[in-house]
Scaffold this motif. Sequence first.
Motif, PDB file in Angstrom:
ATOM      1  N   GLU A 561       0.831  -1.209   0.000  1.00  0.00           N
ATOM      2  CA  GLU A 561       0.000   0.000   0.000  1.00  0.00           C
ATOM      3  C   GLU A 561       0.862   1.255   0.000  1.00  0.00           C
ATOM      4  OE1 GLU A 561      -3.953  -1.735   2.283  1.00  0.00           O
ATOM      5  OE2 GLU A 561      -2.187  -1.163   3.431  1.00  0.00           O
ATOM      6  N   MET A 566      -1.821   5.822  -3.134  1.00  0.00           N
ATOM      7  CA  MET A 566      -3.124   6.479  -3.038  1.00  0.00           C
ATOM      8  C   MET A 566      -4.279   5.506  -2.829  1.00  0.00           C
ATOM      9  SD  MET A 566      -2.050   9.514  -3.228  1.00  0.00           S
ATOM     10  CE  MET A 566      -3.578  10.445  -3.265  1.00  0.00           C
ATOM     11  N   TYR A 567      -4.031   4.216  -2.921  1.00  0.00           N
ATOM     12  CA  TYR A 567      -5.130   3.270  -2.776  1.00  0.00           C
ATOM     13  C   TYR A 567      -4.613   1.941  -2.246  1.00  0.00           C
ATOM     14  CZ  TYR A 567      -3.355   1.915  -7.398  1.00  0.00           C
ATOM     15  OH  TYR A 567      -2.566   1.556  -8.447  1.00  0.00           O
ATOM     16  N   GLN A 651     -10.242  -1.517  -5.619  1.00  0.00           N
ATOM     17  CA  GLN A 651      -9.479  -0.666  -4.709  1.00  0.00           C
ATOM     18  C   GLN A 651     -10.319  -0.092  -3.561  1.00  0.00           C
ATOM     19  OE1 GLN A 651      -8.146   2.464  -7.201  1.00  0.00           O
ATOM     20  NE2 GLN A 651      -6.888   1.171  -8.514  1.00  0.00           N
ATOM     21  N   ARG A 653     -10.167   3.600  -1.537  1.00  0.00           N
ATOM     22  CA  ARG A 653      -9.561   4.933  -1.593  1.00  0.00           C
ATOM     23  C   ARG A 653     -10.172   5.830  -0.520  1.00  0.00           C
ATOM     24  NH1 ARG A 653      -6.875   6.518  -6.511  1.00  0.00           N
ATOM     25  NH2 ARG A 653      -6.746   4.774  -7.997  1.00  0.00           N
ATOM     26  N   TYR A 655     -10.723   9.853   1.119  1.00  0.00           N
ATOM     27  CA  TYR A 655     -10.849  11.256   0.715  1.00  0.00           C
ATOM     28  C   TYR A 655     -11.069  12.131   1.939  1.00  0.00           C
ATOM     29  CZ  TYR A 655     -11.680   9.111  -3.858  1.00  0.00           C
ATOM     30  OH  TYR A 655     -11.565   8.371  -4.995  1.00  0.00           O
ATOM     31  N   GLU A 660      -8.604  13.314  -2.646  1.00  0.00           N
ATOM     32  CA  GLU A 660      -7.999  12.021  -2.330  1.00  0.00           C
ATOM     33  C   GLU A 660      -6.726  12.207  -1.519  1.00  0.00           C
ATOM     34  OE1 GLU A 660      -6.899   7.876  -4.676  1.00  0.00           O
ATOM     35  OE2 GLU A 660      -7.521   9.660  -5.782  1.00  0.00           O
ATOM     36  N   ARG A 699      -6.110   1.296 -11.241  1.00  0.00           N
ATOM     37  CA  ARG A 699      -6.952   0.431 -10.419  1.00  0.00           C
ATOM     38  C   ARG A 699      -6.074  -0.674  -9.865  1.00  0.00           C
ATOM     39  NH1 ARG A 699     -12.362   1.027 -12.010  1.00  0.00           N
ATOM     40  NH2 ARG A 699     -12.886  -0.228 -10.197  1.00  0.00           N
TER      41      ARG A 699
END
Length: 824
Positions: A561, A566-567, A651, A653, A655, A660, A699
């Motif tokens: 990760e 970012m994901y 994924q 994610r 925010y 994000e 993705r």
Amino acid sequence: MMDANREALTIYETICATSADRPFAFSTVEQMHRELAAWQAHNRALAHLRQASQDVQTAFLSQSVEWLKAESREHSNFRVTSTLVDAILYALQAAPKPLPSGLVLKLLTELRENVLTRYYFPFDQFLLFLTRDQITDETRAELRKLHLQYAPSARGKIDERTLQTRNRLAELIRVEGEKECDPGRGPWSQIVFDEIAAKDEITASAWRGLLDHCRALEQTVPGTKWKKGSLDVMRALGESEAWQALERWLALGPTPGQPAEATSPIEDSAYQKGVVWLLSLSQRPEMASAIGDFGVACLRKIRMLGAVSQKVGFACVQALGSMECSEAVSQLARLRAKVKYTVAQRLIAKCLQEAAERNGLTVDELEDFAVASYPLDFEGKTETAVGDVSAITWLSQEGRFGVTWKDADGKVIKSVPARVRKTFAKEWKAVSGSVNEMEQVYSAQRYRLEFSLACLRTMTLAHWRPHFIDHPLLGLLGRRLIWVFSNEQGWEHSGLYCDGQVCDSCGEVLDLSPATKVRLWHPLSSEVSELRQWRERIFTAGVRQPFRQAFREFYQVTDDERRTKMYSNRFAGIVMRQHQFSSLCRARGWNYRLMGSAFDGFNAPTKLLASWNMHVEFYVDLPSDREPSLSRSAFGEHSDLGINVFVCSDQVRFYRDRREIAIEDVPAIVYSEVMRDVDLFTSISAVGSDESWADQGDRGIGILYPGTDRDELSALLALRIEMLSRVLPFTTIAPHCIIEKGWLAVQGKLGTYRVNIPLDIVLRLTDTGVRRLSIPQKLLESVPIDFSAFPIELDHRTEMVLRKAHLLANDWNIDSPDLIRQLM
């Protein structure tokens, strides 16, 4: 009949084989009719059906819905579907009249359950072949349910064709002498106006004026003029009697006397909305309770139709938000736990926030104050006398309230004597009502407390003691949870309430005099040694926590990760049952709508984390969107409503402020609790790995536990091994089981097995090697293990490991043909 069924099947197979050249492109309507008629006249399958006996035509009709259902799922089969419809129309005309009652009932049931298939089926023509004198009680029940599916929209709109079908259904279900609703009345308003008609003319006129006033309310929230006019009429009628009548009418429910599939018609909902707002003007706790019950009933979901009455349900939420009594807040909290409509959840959150601001409190404090003080002792019991018997209300380890009845001598009796039920009917019903109410409140508060783990809610010590220790109901939760006590100077200790005082993880009494703040403890907030001590303390003391806290799984950011930044791909690439996944999302507070390949094909489950000003998205895809060829496979299967049966995970994610943020910037507890939810989704609803899926750059990638590094797997494995080692001695299979590293070895009578603890994969060891077993889910669900007897609650995967071990240890008793074949 067997020969007739076989011949009917032959006709269907011929339809499938000969429909490829069916004409479909035409310049004019006349050309269409001419060419189709010529093709139909020469088609072998239709000719065979025309020459068949009536038994064959009846058999064809009997199986027609299933065939049409199978063919209409694939757009490429539209020619076969069209020919099937032609054949069904002819069979309807040629079959013996009246149509056999068994056939009619079968077709009605199948067409009611399969809405999309009914769209293709010549349903209106089928209804024309039915007569009222051939309608039995069973067929009438099916026709009533179908009639409900053709109801107008919430705004009273209905197209001409639907109206014609609805009128034909109404004609068929009408019973001579049965009272029908007056024009402009629905089932609810008919009961109300019938009651009013029995009053004297002056009083009845006043009541009709009040109800017309209710019906005239068109605004979402009534204005001052409407409220003043309502109260003026109420005073003229006599407030005490008027409030009671309105409360009694609301207790009828939105659809009295109707099947469970009934929605509230506009003739009723227009009155109901006004009555709800009228009751809210009383500001009485009992009225808030009545509005809450009505709101739950209105927002109950009906398959294929939506809520019973969304408009009135939302009015209930807003009316409760306008009331200034603690019971209204309690009812809003109850609705938040029971109702999963996104708009309703937003309304509830808004109403709670407004109520908190009016009282100068936070929403959490407001909800704490609003929880009713039920007459429960520290063990969650209360005794109520009903005549010469008594009812003992008690709380189970699973959080369910039950009732035990005792006679005058204190002996337990199986049921309440008939004389008591008759003489003390009101008191007897009140006991059942209070049990249901306490269970609902307890469930709502348990959900609220567990959700607050991720919010890091902090309260003062002065607020914590009366609400989470001394409170009759909240104390049942708070006294079994671990809390963290701290102050501004950096002093901080965790403790559990025990025998009138708070003790630490070693069982030593904790001095709370320095403490000023309290929050719920989370495993991530303590050292490893303290975590082990708490687990040992909770287990040896036999404390069954309201939700897993000491034995709670926690997740930390992995190296994979950090690379994706970012994901997270940790739980990507897993095929899940979409309907089960959707239910789990609602239960855990995620917003998600079911998807189909023909609509809403991009819908990311989302969870709002308002206290952190964050939200999280868990991307899921339809299998056919990842690999078009899957649309024709089992993974492309649809329900009758066009909803895909399976979805694939992707994924996660995060925010903040709608922007994000990197995984490493997510607060540790937020990350852990979100990943715990996603793990729950992908473990319970999983059917396997999505081998067709590849990384798209933006993705994620992965298969089962792809992004979990060795440290993470080791932590999860250690937790599950610890839980298994603690609960195995409570089972009958303990002598047959040994924990070996990451496996649970099970010795059965027919062989030796190994169950993988992290992934609950099952292997059978044989002389020639190792063979993987697939155990049917229904078989696992029937395993007779009393999980309530365990001092701790198990997570889903550990529970499945134990169920599989129990089944395999008793392999001689397995009667599933599928599993027996695998064992042999």
